[in-house]
Design an enzyme around this catalytic site. Structure first.
Site, PDB file in Angstrom:
ATOM      1  CB  ALA A  41     -20.952  65.273   1.367  1.00 40.61           C
ATOM      2  CD  GLU A  43     -27.805  63.766   0.182  1.00 38.61           C
ATOM      3  OE1 GLU A  43     -28.590  64.354   0.954  1.00 38.61           O
ATOM      4  OE2 GLU A  43     -26.774  64.305  -0.267  1.00 38.61           O
ATOM      5  CB  ILE A  67     -16.535  74.736   0.243  1.00 37.46           C
ATOM      6  CG1 ILE A  67     -15.916  73.945  -0.932  1.00 37.46           C
ATOM      7  CG2 ILE A  67     -15.760  76.032   0.502  1.00 37.46           C
ATOM      8  CD1 ILE A  67     -16.029  74.636  -2.271  1.00 37.46           C
ATOM      9  CG  HIS A  73     -25.130  72.768   6.771  1.00 43.73           C
ATOM     10  ND1 HIS A  73     -26.178  71.974   7.166  1.00 43.73           N
ATOM     11  CD2 HIS A  73     -24.867  72.432   5.493  1.00 43.73           C
ATOM     12  CE1 HIS A  73     -26.538  71.202   6.171  1.00 43.73           C
ATOM     13  NE2 HIS A  73     -25.761  71.453   5.135  1.00 43.73           N
ATOM     14  NE  ARG A 112      -6.943  67.682  -0.479  1.00 43.64           N
ATOM     15  CZ  ARG A 112      -6.030  66.907   0.117  1.00 43.64           C
ATOM     16  NH1 ARG A 112      -4.834  67.361   0.353  1.00 43.64           N
ATOM     17  NH2 ARG A 112      -6.341  65.674   0.493  1.00 43.64           N
TER      18      ARG A 112
END
Length: 133
Positions: A41, A43, A67, A73, A112
């Site tokens: 994500a 990048e 997640i 982090h 989702r």
């Protein structure tokens, strides 16, 4: 019109489902989007910016899945991704549909994945709005 999708390869069970839905949504509109894969994500924003600067697309879609784990982090990755995408969108004036799922459980992300389909239609709608302004 030119459309692109930047998708993170991290959490592939989720991101590949998001991507399949997004491509399906674009194809239903007669559009063949360019798809660019990135490792994670964080990048996504840089890749969006580089693609937009070179190709001048009508709109882009950002797909990914972060997640929550046991460390902080998660918060950093979410912030870097979200803030970075917003910065690129405002800097370039190109609509970027944000479907980077940020969840605390994988099951919440799985339900989702249809958001990828909706993102394709949001992208074309935003491109139309941009052309009318």
């Amino acid at each position: 019109m030119n459309y692109g999708i930047v998708v993170s390869d991290f959490n592939p069970e989720i991101t590949e489902a998001l991507l399949a839905e997004c491509v399906k949504g674009f194809k239903e509109q007669g559009i063949e989007p360019t798809v660019i894969h990135v490792p994670g994500a964080v990048e996504i924003p840089l890749t969006l910016q580089a693609y937009i600067e070179k190709n001048k697309p009508s709109a882009m879609v950002a797909l990914g899945c972060v997640i929550k784990g046991d460390t902080e982090h998660y918060d950093l990755v979410c912030r870097m991704c979200g803030d970075g995408i917003m910065e690129v969108m405002l800097k370039t004036g190109t609509p970027i549909i944000f479907e980077v799922l940020m969840v605390d459980e994988e099951e919440k992300a799985k339900v989702r994945t249809k958001k990828g389909y909706e993102a394709a239609f949001a992208a074309t709608e935003m491109a139309k709005i941009g052309n009318e302004l």
